[in-house]
Scaffold this active site. Structure first.
Site, PDB file in Angstrom:
ATOM      1  CG  ASN A  75      -0.281  -0.205   2.556  1.00 36.78           C
ATOM      2  OD1 ASN A  75       0.585   0.636   2.802  1.00 36.78           O
ATOM      3  ND2 ASN A  75      -0.542  -1.367   3.155  1.00 36.78           N
TER       4      ASN A  75
ATOM      5  CG  ASP B  78      -7.583  -4.588   5.903  1.00 36.89           C
ATOM      6  OD1 ASP B  78      -7.082  -4.549   7.412  1.00 36.89           O
ATOM      7  OD2 ASP B  78      -8.073  -3.471   5.368  1.00 36.89           O
TER       8      ASP B  78
ATOM      9  CE  LYS C 169       7.881 -12.769 -14.373  1.00 33.85           C
ATOM     10  NZ  LYS C 169       8.270 -12.671 -15.438  1.00 33.85           N
TER      11      LYS C 169
ATOM     12  CG  PHE D  59      -2.303   5.491  13.179  1.00 35.47           C
ATOM     13  CD1 PHE D  59      -1.582   5.360  14.241  1.00 35.47           C
ATOM     14  CD2 PHE D  59      -1.902   6.974  12.571  1.00 35.47           C
ATOM     15  CE1 PHE D  59      -0.713   6.270  15.016  1.00 35.47           C
ATOM     16  CE2 PHE D  59      -1.131   7.869  13.164  1.00 35.47           C
ATOM     17  CZ  PHE D  59      -0.461   7.545  14.393  1.00 35.47           C
TER      18      PHE D  59
ATOM     19  CE  LYS E  34     -10.894   1.511  10.487  1.00 37.15           C
ATOM     20  NZ  LYS E  34     -10.344   2.225   9.406  1.00 37.15           N
TER      21      LYS E  34
ATOM     22  CE  LYS F 111      -9.204  -2.481  13.723  1.00 34.50           C
ATOM     23  NZ  LYS F 111      -8.185  -2.541  12.642  1.00 34.50           N
TER      24      LYS F 111
END
Ligand code: CTP
Length: 419
Positions: free
Chosen positions: A227, A296, A306, A340, A354, A358
């Site tokens: 990401n 996630d 490959k 975060f 969240k 959490k």
């Protein structure tokens, strides 16, 4: 920017050695006093004369080539250096550095120096991903060696993948940033006019566990899912926590830049590796800050060779990763847990959901669709929530300042809890 800085540039024997000429030239243009040490094999790719002409300093490669009888060359260069930069760093020199070998002028100087060391690896993609090379790089990073990660693209060996030495201009940027951060005042400047000696010790005796960067979920040996996280926010938190006196353990996944120079960093790749690393540190941590962008989902299968192109479409099956933060929220006893949330809409609603799900003590939320906030920027604009709602709504500020505010808040709350 680099006026008066002595940079010892180690050049080792890969095709990317040709880029050392541009690198020398750029460093010299910015005012650095560059002293080159070449490995024997580097001389197969670029001549001493080229680098000597560009740096206007003698180029060394032989440990026993003592030109000035008043000094021992490798010790003298090691002492003189403000920074030792190895670019390109081959798998061979990385291995020698990791194992403390000193069989030529460069590796001897590397052992003798107390200056910060950075390396810019360059090699074939399979060499780069070989477990031995990976383990050696992790060892170096855990000792505080700065890693200028190679880029991806067409390699000289014909493969496409990771291993191409970072471009000289980008290396110079990293070096300049390194010196400017080192020269800047310590970031401990909370509550101006307050008792700074106390603030500098705000987290004394506390263990702060920080995660940073974006996890890498492998598809095959040359492809992965990641990401946009640059690691900047997590690095800023780790750096400021150390300035506040904490014992910091930094766990970093994929990042764009070198971690703070004087911190021990544990490198991980995937969400699963991060989970295991975090669990090893969790029990005796006082504050845990999960700034990393954890995938996630990960590929259900990791191909060992490959993947070949077969049809017009391709389906990749993904399976959920462990939610590390949620897991820590269930396990926590005395740990102060900070999560975060990067959102693009309904920031408050998602953040509060969240935080509750959490079981965090604080949750730092940012709207990554806003300019100057979120991934890859030097600044951030965040809101900090606890179970009752908004605690701090901070204006756009440098990530280190966000880190200061967050750590101060955490320290206050932790202090209140224990008193
Ligand atoms: N996180 C984690 N492990 C995961 C996913 C996320 O520890 N597998 C942590 C992140 O480090 C961050 C927080 O959870 O501190 C929130 O991450 P985010 O991706 O915003 O939350 P998700 O729960 O994944 O929610 P969603 O992606 O659905 O918004």
């Amino acid at each position: 920017m680099l006026n008066g800085k002595v940079i010892v540039l180690g050049v080792t024997g890969g095709i990317a050695a040709y880029k050392a000429a541009t690198l020398c030239s750029r460093l010299v243009q910015r005012g650095a006093d560059v002293h080159v040490i070449m490995s024997e094999s580097a001389k197969q790719f670029i001549t001493e004369l080229t680098l000597q002409t560009l740096t206007k300093n003698p180029v060394y490669s032989d440990t026993f080539d003592e030109r000035d009888p008043s000094v021992v060359s490798h010790i003298h260069l090691a002492d003189l250096a403000d920074l030792v930069l190895v670019a390109p760093a081959t798998a061979n020199v990385i291995g020698k550095m990791a194992h403390g070998l000193a069989d030529d002028m460069l590796t001897t100087t590397l052992l003798a120096t107390t200056a910060p060391v950075m390396i810019s690896p360059a090699m074939n993609v399979h060499m780069y991903t070989h477990p031995a090379v990976m383990a050696n790089m992790e060892t170096l990073v855990s000792r505080g060696v700065g890693m200028i990660e190679p880029g991806e693209g067409l390699l000289a060996c014909g493969y496409i993948g990771k291993g191409r030495m970072e471009e000289p201009d980008s290396i110079v940027e990293v070096v300049e940033r390194f010196f400017s951060e080192r020269n800047s005042e310590p970031a401990v400047k909370l509550d101006k006019g307050g008792d700074h000696s106390m603030e500098a010790n705000l987290l004394h005796g506390k263990k702060v566990l920080v995660t940073a960067g974006g996890t890498i979920e492998r598809i095959d040996p040359v492809r992965y899912i990641t990401n946009d996280s640059s690691g900047k926010m997590g690095f800023a938190i780790a750096k400021v926590a150390k300035q506040l006196g904490a014992n910091v353990h930094l766990i970093a996944a994929h990042t764009d830049e070198a971690p703070p120079a004087d911190l021990n960093v544990e490198r991980v790749g995937s969400a699963e590796e991060m989970y295991e690393a975090v669990l090893r540190q969790f029990a005796d941590s006082d504050i845990v800050i999960k700034a990393a962008a954890v995938a996630d989902y990960r590929p259900a299968q990791v191909a060992t060779s490959k993947l070949k192109k077969l049809g017009e479409t391709m389906t990749l099956e993904l399976v959920k990763t462990t939610d590390i933060l949620e897991n820590l929220g269930q396990r926590k006893s005395s740990q102060f847990l900070i999560g975060f949330a990067a959102e693009t809409n309904s920031v408050e609603a998602f953040a509060r959901e969240k935080l509750e799900r959490k079981n965090c003590d604080l949750l730092v939320a940012n709207d990554v669709s806003q300019e100057g906030a979120g991934f890859r920027t030097e600044t951030n604009r965040v809101q900090i929530y606890d179970a009752k709602g908004l605690v701090l709504d901070l204006p756009l500020m440098a990530k280190e300042e966000v880190a200061e505010q967050l750590l101060k808040l955490a320290a206050e709350r932790l202090g209140r809890r224990s008193s």
